[in-house]
Design an enzyme around this catalytic site. Structure first.
Site, PDB file in Angstrom:
ATOM      1  N   ASP A  19       0.823  -1.215   0.000  1.00 26.64           N
ATOM      2  CA  ASP A  19       0.000   0.000   0.000  1.00 26.64           C
ATOM      3  C   ASP A  19       0.855   1.261   0.000  1.00 26.64           C
ATOM      4  OD1 ASP A  19       0.418  -1.146   2.733  1.00 26.64           O
ATOM      5  OD2 ASP A  19      -0.360   0.796   3.362  1.00 26.64           O
TER       6      ASP A  19
ATOM      7  N   ASP B 164       5.439   8.470   1.646  1.00 20.15           N
ATOM      8  CA  ASP B 164       4.991   7.960   2.936  1.00 20.15           C
ATOM      9  C   ASP B 164       6.167   7.682   3.854  1.00 20.15           C
ATOM     10  OD1 ASP B 164       3.203   7.410   4.866  1.00 20.15           O
ATOM     11  OD2 ASP B 164       2.560   5.472   4.102  1.00 20.15           O
TER      12      ASP B 164
END
Length: 462
Positions: free
Chosen positions: A263, A273
């Site tokens: 993800d 991220d």
């Protein structure tokens, strides 16, 4: 010298609307008690026509999330599944972020403004949807350094402190809060495809492939590749190229991402991220960034393996649209691309000429052995040996490799943990942001000294 990003007028283009009904959920942003602008990246804001915003307008759009003209009327929290440390989790999705806007940059690429810490969504899983100010500061440092080192990374577009007191298990609490906005070339993840395959939404899976090929164009499958006209096969070839290069950029940078779950894999090959990241204090294949990575799954030396495994999960997700053999053929390209790009990226950082695949691989072996034997961090090693200084058996020096004054100073800037903690301590104790601005300016100077980075692979110009 490194070229400035290309400026562009504001050109809203919310292409996500064509697939939004089954890819995400409309959500409201959090209502924060305070909005203090701490960071705005006007250099990259200029590439999407937003650098002219006043601070008040900036806060209205990127703190209160008032819609940008002609853009998404309401934020969209994207849905996806994913493997987290190799365990499949169908309960994922944007839990503290959303897609806020899409627009074209000066090169015609579709760009996203996405958030972190913007409030709860249907995918928050009992979380508060918030981000700590320290986490936002760490993302500034990670993206700034990776960009300087030539990696393809999201940009930390905005950070606004929000006046809440957060409790976290891995930071002294209560701690300060913030909302962050990233500028990225898309937010479609491997996990987006995994979700559609798991739910047997084959028509939507095919539509997402078409969206990805249209909005993030890349080369066709290589000549002679099996089933080379199949859109799913073409996409996998492109993603394998992009992610192999991303993996190589991590190793050449001495960077450890920490959480390489599916993800967290953007199909554009952009790194993003930034949670538990680290830069190596010394060359160590077993070094991990996440304190909870007890098995060392995402250790520094295993990042290529982990990212290739993730590409394999994309191949599995695309099986409803293609036969196994052509997907396997695409996956088999990962390792040679990774090795080739690693050699190219290391030689670029060192400032010596590329010669050819075999010679460059031999040079990479020389450099790797010297680096491991030195006991130095990669940052220090590459600074000392810029231009091949004190190393034997390397290709010729790139003309101008040592022209910048930085290479004749004692050391180059690093993002080691002691630096990170020093910068945060100044902010936390005295609200002193000067150390952060000084450090990012020094990192920018490193980027200037390194010069124009290598072109990304797996993409094509519009």
């Amino acid at each position: 010298m490194r070229q400035e990003p290309q400026a562009s007028p504001y050109r809203p283009d919310p292409q996500i609307n064509t697939i939004a009904d089954w890819l995400g959920d409309k959500v409201p942003p959090a209502n924060f008690p305070q909005h203090i602008l701490r960071w705005r990246d006007d250099t990259h804001a200029a590439t999407v026509g937003l650098s002219g915003l006043s601070d008040e307008a900036w806060i209205a759009h990127f703190g209160r999330f008032e819609p940008l003209e002609g853009n998404l009327p309401q934020p969209l929290a994207l849905r996806y599944h994913g493997h987290q440390f190799r365990h499949y989790n169908p309960e994922l999705g944007d839990g503290r972020g959303f897609l806020f806007a899409q627009m074209r940059d000066g090169a015609g690429r579709l760009m996203d403004l996405g958030t972190k810490g913007s409030g709860v969504t249907p995918w928050s899983r009992q979380g508060d949807g918030r981000l700590t100010l320290k986490g936002a500061m760490r993302e500034i440092l990670a993206t700034t350094m990776l960009e300087a080192l030539g990696a393809n990374t999201s940009k930390t577009f905005s950070v606004i402190e929000t006046g809440e007191h957060l409790h976290r298990g891995d930071e002294p609490s209560p701690t300060r809060s913030a909302v962050l906005v990233r500028l990225s070339h898309g937010h479609i993840r491997i996990g987006s495809f995994q979700r559609l395959m798991a739910l047997e939404e084959d028509a939507h899976l095919a539509a997402l492939v078409d969206y990805a090929l249209a909005q993030y164009p890349g080369p066709k499958a290589p000549e002679g590749a099996p089933d080379a006209e199949n859109p799913a096969v073409i996409l996998l070839h492109q993603v394998v190229e992009r992610l192999a290069d991303m993996a190589a950029s991590y190793v050449a940078s001495g960077f450890v991402h920490g959480v390489l779950n599916t993800d967290n894999m953007n199909i554009t090959g952009e790194s993003f991220d930034y949670g538990p990241w680290r830069w190596l204090p010394a060359w160590d294949a077993s070094f991990t960034a996440a304190y909870f990575d007890h098995a060392g799954l995402y250790a520094f030396g295993r990042q290529g393996e982990a990212i290739r495994w993730n590409c394999g999960q994309l191949a599995i997700a695309l099986r409803p649209l293609a036969e196994t053999a052509p997907l396997v053929a695409a996956l088999e390209r990962f390792e040679p691309i990774f090795q080739r790009r690693l050699a190219q990226r290391v030689l670029w950082r060192l400032g010596v000429q590329e010669v050819g695949p075999e010679e460059d691989a031999a040079a990479l072996n020389v450099i790797g052995k010297a680096l491991a034997a030195s006991g130095l961090s990669p940052d220090v090693f590459f600074h000392i040996h810029r231009g091949g200084r004190l190393l034997e058996g390397l290709p010729e020096v790139v003309p101008g490799a040592l022209d910048h004054a930085l290479w004749h100073e004692d050391t180059a800037p690093t993002n080691h943990i002691d630096e990170v903690e020093r910068i945060w301590a100044a902010i936390d104790a005295g609200d002193d942001w000067q150390a952060l601005h000084d450090h990012t300016a020094a990192i920018g100077r490193l980027g200037e000294a390194l010069g124009e980075p290598l072109k990304a692979v797996g993409h094509q110009e519009r």
